[in-house]
Motif scaffolding. Sequence first.
Motif, short mmCIF file in Angstrom:
data_model
loop_
_atom_site.label_atom_id
_atom_site.label_comp_id
_atom_site.label_asym_id
_atom_site.label_seq_id
_atom_site.Cartn_x
_atom_site.Cartn_y
_atom_site.Cartn_z
N ILE A 143 -31.44 -32.12 13.81
CA ILE A 143 -32.00 -31.44 14.98
C ILE A 143 -32.29 -29.99 14.60
CG2 ILE A 143 -31.61 -30.71 17.35
CD1 ILE A 143 -31.97 -33.65 17.21
N ASP A 144 -33.58 -29.66 14.67
CA ASP A 144 -34.10 -28.36 14.25
C ASP A 144 -33.91 -27.34 15.37
OD1 ASP A 144 -35.39 -26.76 12.43
OD2 ASP A 144 -37.23 -27.95 12.39
N ASP A 145 -33.84 -26.06 15.00
CA ASP A 145 -33.74 -24.96 15.99
C ASP A 145 -32.61 -25.21 16.98
OD1 ASP A 145 -35.99 -23.93 14.81
OD2 ASP A 145 -37.37 -24.61 16.33
N MET A 171 -34.42 -30.24 0.24
CA MET A 171 -35.53 -29.31 0.37
C MET A 171 -36.31 -29.66 1.63
SD MET A 171 -37.18 -31.26 -2.82
CE MET A 171 -38.70 -30.40 -3.19
N GLU A 172 -36.92 -28.63 2.24
CA GLU A 172 -37.75 -28.88 3.41
C GLU A 172 -39.21 -28.68 3.04
OE1 GLU A 172 -36.99 -26.43 6.88
OE2 GLU A 172 -38.53 -27.45 8.07
N ALA A 173 -40.05 -29.63 3.45
CA ALA A 173 -41.49 -29.52 3.22
C ALA A 173 -42.10 -28.65 4.32
CB ALA A 173 -42.13 -30.91 3.24
N LEU A 190 -27.07 -30.78 12.32
CA LEU A 190 -27.62 -29.77 13.22
C LEU A 190 -28.11 -28.59 12.39
CD1 LEU A 190 -24.85 -29.75 16.01
CD2 LEU A 190 -27.00 -31.08 15.94
N LYS A 191 -29.35 -28.18 12.64
CA LYS A 191 -29.87 -26.98 11.98
C LYS A 191 -29.72 -25.82 12.96
CE LYS A 191 -33.12 -26.89 8.89
NZ LYS A 191 -34.44 -26.90 8.20
N ILE A 192 -28.83 -24.93 12.67
CA ILE A 192 -28.56 -23.81 13.59
C ILE A 192 -29.74 -22.85 13.56
CG2 ILE A 192 -26.97 -21.94 14.16
CD1 ILE A 192 -24.80 -23.57 12.61
CA CA Z 1 -37.84 -27.57 10.28
#
Ligand code: CA
Length: 276
Positions: A178-180, A57-59, A199-201
Amino acid sequence: KYSHQDSAALRFNSTLREKIERKHSLEILLRNANYSKEFQLYFQPQFRISDHALVGMEALLRWFHPGQGMISPGEFIPVAEETGVILPITDWVFDQAYFTIAQVRQATSMPLQMGINLSPKIIETADLLISLKQKGVRHRVPSDWIDLEVTENSAMSLHSTIEGTFDQLKQSGFTISIDDFGTGYSSLSYIRRFGIDRLKIAKELVDNVAHDRNSQLIIQAIIMMAKGMNLRTIAEGVEHQDQLDVLKEMGCDEMQGYLWGRPVPFETFKQQYLPQ
Ligand code: CA
Ligand code: C2E
Ligand code: CA
């Protein structure tokens, strides 16, 4: 008499002035904010695509100001970063996020992780690692329950400072996403050197993945590269089934998006996603 250019300049000045005033008033509101009353963390589920299993989960921070109503993080986080208020805010976020993941892991034996967003300013602070470790002790949360999200652009701009910090964080057991990803200018060697886990696409690419050939090519290349380097990939901002179908076909590992779950308060998260 005004020329065309003059009126354009006037218009520009007035919108610029409005922006500066808005920023200034936000800054004052931020400095006076009562965190425990006005801030709340929301949590958005992250899923493995192959079997819809919850992986983490992301806060995501929410600010409910008594007079102003809800102010979006897209608006106040940049102001908090510029003014330094991001430091006490992040400290508060750490406590809430650690407290919550401790509850989550008590409720389930699934190896779920809590994703926390780190501003560049925070990564640069000398005692980031110390502060994270202290939170870990206080809340009885081992480091590998925490995934740190750093945007591609901030990681790139911090290039030399960040290397040692990432090394230490990795060695202490934290994972790093790595975001975005896909909108900046990272190189392969850089990702390898920093020991990134995931990696967060970027949503901007995901938005068009169902229909736009260019986005498809870029995402496919990211996924292939990630597989070659043993990194996981997660697509952010997935809203439609046709996007998910394409991503699944391409071999993307995980997803986060309205299609399978919006950010919600912890009570709701518990009811919807954790075993009762
Ligand atoms: Ca984020
Ligand atoms: P981000 O880290 O890229 O977070 C993802 C954003 O996309 C979140 O916006 C989330 O609510 C939104 N989102 C997720 N799935 C979907 C979807 O399917 N469709 C659409 N349209 N949106 C989706 P949010 O919560 O408004 O946060 C905006 C940004 O503010 C975040 O972008 C992050 O950069 C920053 N932020 C939020 N919380 C924190 C925090 O605690 N610390 C720091 N430093 N930054 C934060
Ligand atoms: Ca994003």
